[in-house]
Design a protein around this motif. Sequence first.
Motif, PDB file in Angstrom:
ATOM      1  N   THR A  25       0.899  -1.246  -0.109  1.00  0.00           N
ATOM      2  CA  THR A  25       0.038   0.104  -0.253  1.00  0.00           C
ATOM      3  C   THR A  25       0.808   1.340  -0.009  1.00  0.00           C
ATOM      4  OG1 THR A  25      -0.012   0.186   2.439  1.00  0.00           O
ATOM      5  CG2 THR A  25      -1.736  -1.137   1.311  1.00  0.00           C
ATOM      6  N   GLY A  26       0.133   2.297  -0.633  1.00  0.00           N
ATOM      7  CA  GLY A  26       0.887   3.395  -0.559  1.00  0.00           C
ATOM      8  C   GLY A  26      -0.202   4.741  -0.073  1.00  0.00           C
ATOM      9  N   ALA A  27       0.327   6.080  -0.173  1.00  0.00           N
ATOM     10  CA  ALA A  27      -0.454   7.099   0.255  1.00  0.00           C
ATOM     11  C   ALA A  27      -1.981   7.039  -0.028  1.00  0.00           C
ATOM     12  CB  ALA A  27       0.303   8.442   0.206  1.00  0.00           C
ATOM     13  N   ALA A  31      -5.704   8.306   1.791  1.00  0.00           N
ATOM     14  CA  ALA A  31      -6.191   9.498   1.173  1.00  0.00           C
ATOM     15  C   ALA A  31      -7.602   9.790   1.689  1.00  0.00           C
ATOM     16  CB  ALA A  31      -6.114   9.647  -0.288  1.00  0.00           C
ATOM     17  N   GLU A  32      -8.376   8.528   1.850  1.00  0.00           N
ATOM     18  CA  GLU A  32      -9.618   8.762   2.265  1.00  0.00           C
ATOM     19  C   GLU A  32      -9.928   8.809   3.730  1.00  0.00           C
ATOM     20  OE1 GLU A  32     -10.056   5.444  -1.006  1.00  0.00           O
ATOM     21  OE2 GLU A  32     -12.140   5.923  -0.294  1.00  0.00           O
ATOM     22  N   SER A  33      -8.857   8.724   4.480  1.00  0.00           N
ATOM     23  CA  SER A  33      -8.937   9.099   5.807  1.00  0.00           C
ATOM     24  C   SER A  33      -8.527  10.527   6.019  1.00  0.00           C
ATOM     25  CB  SER A  33      -7.908   8.163   6.597  1.00  0.00           C
ATOM     26  OG  SER A  33      -8.352   6.762   6.531  1.00  0.00           O
ATOM     27  N   ARG A  39       2.238  13.111  -4.172  1.00  0.00           N
ATOM     28  CA  ARG A  39       2.590  13.573  -5.419  1.00  0.00           C
ATOM     29  C   ARG A  39       1.195  13.766  -6.205  1.00  0.00           C
ATOM     30  NH1 ARG A  39       6.031   9.620  -3.991  1.00  0.00           N
ATOM     31  NH2 ARG A  39       8.264  10.242  -4.173  1.00  0.00           N
ATOM     32  N   ASP A  40       0.082  13.647  -5.412  1.00  0.00           N
ATOM     33  CA  ASP A  40      -1.278  14.305  -6.158  1.00  0.00           C
ATOM     34  C   ASP A  40      -0.852  15.685  -6.483  1.00  0.00           C
ATOM     35  OD1 ASP A  40      -2.436  11.845  -6.527  1.00  0.00           O
ATOM     36  OD2 ASP A  40      -3.455  11.898  -4.387  1.00  0.00           O
ATOM     37  N   ALA A  41      -1.158  16.069  -7.620  1.00  0.00           N
ATOM     38  CA  ALA A  41      -0.708  17.416  -8.083  1.00  0.00           C
ATOM     39  C   ALA A  41      -1.340  18.632  -7.208  1.00  0.00           C
ATOM     40  CB  ALA A  41      -1.568  17.744  -9.480  1.00  0.00           C
ATOM     41  N   GLN A 105       4.240   1.344   2.680  1.00  0.00           N
ATOM     42  CA  GLN A 105       5.131   2.616   2.620  1.00  0.00           C
ATOM     43  C   GLN A 105       4.660   3.596   3.480  1.00  0.00           C
ATOM     44  OE1 GLN A 105       6.495   3.083  -2.111  1.00  0.00           O
ATOM     45  NE2 GLN A 105       4.275   2.461  -1.973  1.00  0.00           N
ATOM     46  N   ASN A 106       3.356   3.597   3.918  1.00  0.00           N
ATOM     47  CA  ASN A 106       2.897   4.556   4.785  1.00  0.00           C
ATOM     48  C   ASN A 106       3.562   4.460   6.125  1.00  0.00           C
ATOM     49  OD1 ASN A 106       1.366   4.754   2.407  1.00  0.00           O
ATOM     50  ND2 ASN A 106      -0.563   3.884   3.226  1.00  0.00           N
ATOM     51  N   VAL A 107       3.591   5.780   6.746  1.00  0.00           N
ATOM     52  CA  VAL A 107       4.190   5.794   7.949  1.00  0.00           C
ATOM     53  C   VAL A 107       3.089   6.357   9.288  1.00  0.00           C
ATOM     54  CG1 VAL A 107       6.284   6.365   7.117  1.00  0.00           C
ATOM     55  CG2 VAL A 107       4.761   8.210   7.706  1.00  0.00           C
ATOM     56  N   VAL A 216      -3.492  -3.822  -9.689  1.00  0.00           N
ATOM     57  CA  VAL A 216      -2.871  -2.432  -9.263  1.00  0.00           C
ATOM     58  C   VAL A 216      -4.282  -1.709  -9.053  1.00  0.00           C
ATOM     59  CG1 VAL A 216      -1.831  -0.231 -10.151  1.00  0.00           C
ATOM     60  CG2 VAL A 216      -0.802  -2.687 -10.640  1.00  0.00           C
ATOM     61  N   ILE A 217      -4.379  -1.311  -8.003  1.00  0.00           N
ATOM     62  CA  ILE A 217      -5.618  -0.246  -7.676  1.00  0.00           C
ATOM     63  C   ILE A 217      -5.495   1.050  -7.525  1.00  0.00           C
ATOM     64  CG2 ILE A 217      -7.572  -0.136  -6.121  1.00  0.00           C
ATOM     65  CD1 ILE A 217      -6.937  -3.090  -5.657  1.00  0.00           C
ATOM     66  N   ASN A 218      -5.612   2.097  -8.404  1.00  0.00           N
ATOM     67  CA  ASN A 218      -5.258   3.383  -8.261  1.00  0.00           C
ATOM     68  C   ASN A 218      -6.113   4.253  -8.992  1.00  0.00           C
ATOM     69  OD1 ASN A 218      -3.452   5.570  -8.832  1.00  0.00           O
ATOM     70  ND2 ASN A 218      -1.582   4.120  -8.055  1.00  0.00           N
ATOM     71  N   ASN A 233      -9.084   1.327 -12.137  1.00  0.00           N
ATOM     72  CA  ASN A 233      -9.087   2.726 -11.710  1.00  0.00           C
ATOM     73  C   ASN A 233     -10.280   3.037 -10.615  1.00  0.00           C
ATOM     74  OD1 ASN A 233     -10.136   5.458 -11.642  1.00  0.00           O
ATOM     75  ND2 ASN A 233      -8.706   5.861 -13.520  1.00  0.00           N
ATOM     76  N   ALA A 234      -9.755   3.122  -9.246  1.00  0.00           N
ATOM     77  CA  ALA A 234     -10.946   3.109  -8.275  1.00  0.00           C
ATOM     78  C   ALA A 234     -10.368   3.551  -7.062  1.00  0.00           C
ATOM     79  CB  ALA A 234     -11.606   1.405  -8.051  1.00  0.00           C
ATOM     80  N   ARG A 235     -10.956   4.148  -6.025  1.00  0.00           N
ATOM     81  CA  ARG A 235     -10.628   4.476  -4.859  1.00  0.00           C
ATOM     82  C   ARG A 235     -10.706   3.094  -3.770  1.00  0.00           C
ATOM     83  NH1 ARG A 235     -10.405   9.487  -4.482  1.00  0.00           N
ATOM     84  NH2 ARG A 235     -12.006  11.107  -5.760  1.00  0.00           N
TER      85      ARG A 235
HETATM   86  P1  OAD Z   1       2.178   9.093  -3.926  1.00  0.00           P
HETATM   87  O1  OAD Z   1       1.621  10.547  -3.511  1.00  0.00           O
HETATM   88  O2  OAD Z   1       3.490   9.178  -4.596  1.00  0.00           O
HETATM   89  O3  OAD Z   1       1.008   8.323  -4.842  1.00  0.00           O
HETATM   90  C1  OAD Z   1      -0.264   8.037  -4.170  1.00  0.00           C
HETATM   91  C2  OAD Z   1      -1.175   7.317  -5.287  1.00  0.00           C
HETATM   92  O4  OAD Z   1      -2.251   6.821  -4.846  1.00  0.00           O
HETATM   93  C3  OAD Z   1      -1.290   8.232  -6.567  1.00  0.00           C
HETATM   94  O5  OAD Z   1      -0.993   7.198  -7.633  1.00  0.00           O
HETATM   95  C4  OAD Z   1      -2.702   8.410  -6.845  1.00  0.00           C
HETATM   96  O6  OAD Z   1      -3.257   8.413  -7.816  1.00  0.00           O
HETATM   97  C5  OAD Z   1      -3.364   7.286  -5.504  1.00  0.00           C
HETATM   98  N1  OAD Z   1      -4.420   7.663  -5.036  1.00  0.00           N
HETATM   99  C6  OAD Z   1      -4.934   8.776  -4.496  1.00  0.00           C
HETATM  100  N2  OAD Z   1      -6.149   8.438  -3.823  1.00  0.00           N
HETATM  101  C7  OAD Z   1      -6.432   7.334  -3.863  1.00  0.00           C
HETATM  102  C8  OAD Z   1      -7.552   6.407  -3.533  1.00  0.00           C
HETATM  103  N3  OAD Z   1      -8.568   7.010  -2.821  1.00  0.00           N
HETATM  104  N4  OAD Z   1      -7.446   5.211  -3.955  1.00  0.00           N
HETATM  105  C9  OAD Z   1      -6.710   4.447  -4.514  1.00  0.00           C
HETATM  106  N5  OAD Z   1      -5.556   5.277  -4.998  1.00  0.00           N
HETATM  107  C10 OAD Z   1      -5.327   6.807  -4.752  1.00  0.00           C
HETATM  108  O7  OAD Z   1       2.463   8.298  -2.729  1.00  0.00           O
HETATM  109  P2  OAD Z   1       3.200   6.874  -2.470  1.00  0.00           P
HETATM  110  O8  OAD Z   1       3.282   5.951  -3.786  1.00  0.00           O
HETATM  111  O9  OAD Z   1       2.776   6.348  -1.340  1.00  0.00           O
HETATM  112  O10 OAD Z   1       8.420   7.692   0.985  1.00  0.00           O
HETATM  113  O11 OAD Z   1       4.694   7.595  -2.427  1.00  0.00           O
HETATM  114  C11 OAD Z   1       5.803   6.536  -2.020  1.00  0.00           C
HETATM  115  C12 OAD Z   1       6.592   7.241  -1.280  1.00  0.00           C
HETATM  116  O12 OAD Z   1       7.248   8.407  -1.609  1.00  0.00           O
HETATM  117  C13 OAD Z   1       6.227   7.689   0.285  1.00  0.00           C
HETATM  118  O13 OAD Z   1       6.122   6.478   1.036  1.00  0.00           O
HETATM  119  C14 OAD Z   1       7.070   8.640   0.823  1.00  0.00           C
HETATM  120  C15 OAD Z   1       7.358   9.360  -0.530  1.00  0.00           C
HETATM  121  O14 OAD Z   1       8.401  10.224  -0.785  1.00  0.00           O
HETATM  122  C16 OAD Z   1       8.844   8.337   2.266  1.00  0.00           C
HETATM  123  O15 OAD Z   1       8.744   9.017   2.903  1.00  0.00           O
HETATM  124  C17 OAD Z   1      10.368   7.716   2.443  1.00  0.00           C
END
Ligand code: OAD
Length: 253
Positions: A25-27, A31-33, A39-41, A105-107, A216-218, A233-235
């Motif tokens: 999982t990533g950020a 997001a929904e919390s 990196r979202d623009a 990857q989330n903290v 891949v869910i994104n 492509n979904a939340r």
């Molecule tokens: P990013 O912000 O790079 O990517 C978040 C992804 O989640 C994007 O592709 C969004 O399209 C997608 N997204 C947003 N809301 C969503 C939702 N409700 N459901 C599904 N997808 C959604 O964050 P990470 O990929 O987690 O590292 O970033 C990786 C690492 O880069 C982080 O852990 C952090 C950052 O630097 C460190 O802090 C070391």
Amino acid sequence: MSADLLIDPGLVAALRRARHVAVLTGAGVSAESGIPTFRDAQTGLWASFSPEDLASPAGFRRNPRRVWEWYAWRRELVAQAAPNPGHLALAELARYVPQLTLITQNVDGLHQRAGSEAVIELHGNIGRVVCAEEGGVVEQWDESGGELPPRCPRCGAHLRPDVVWFGELLPEAAMAAAWAAARSCDLFLSIGTSGLVEPAASLPRAAMQAGATVAVINLDVTTAARPPLYTLNARSGELLPALLRAAWDDTPP
Ligand code: OAD
């Protein structure tokens, strides 16, 4: 489109027959919390702050107070947040599959607060504070003097958040466990990550090369079913509960 309609029957079958499911999982999962992604623009942290200044050893050396205060702000965001249905669905998934490895990857610790166990935290945990010199966890510290960052009660060095910064190595044991899971799972779910930061970004590829099905869910992918790869492509907060319903609605764990 309703999340249920995005789910290909082939993915449901792969989930139902999987002996070992690995999840990264990533950020996007948080997001929904209400926790900003990176990196979202418009809403991502890196749109407003500089990672070099705030999430790097050099940034900390240059201005330790600014880094400490930025992480204190993020800690407060996390404290006010609650796990969302995506976190809860992943915690429930562990009850349905013989083996689940959850890598994040989330903290923010929201997977643990949702009930997930043995979470592999590749980038650390913002809720933990360590001594910048010794590296050991510090449970209590004194901020009464107003000096920030606070000092380590053992050696007097600055304290820092227990998170991986740019240029730093990931925790070795966590990375080894993540590679092992990617190479031995039947199904790998990559959820809510832009897949731009190594080495986490290589895990889905490693899983596919080892013969796993990958989903891949994104929000920045196009929904498609090209087995062994599925992109949806979904939340995550909508898709993950729908995926569990599709797989096990008539057969409780
Ligand atoms: P990013 O912000 O790079 O990517 C978040 C992804 O989640 C994007 O592709 C969004 O399209 C997608 N997204 C947003 N809301 C969503 C939702 N409700 N459901 C599904 N997808 C959604 O964050 P990470 O990929 O987690 O590292 O970033 C990786 C690492 O880069 C982080 O852990 C952090 C950052 O630097 C460190 O802090 C070391």
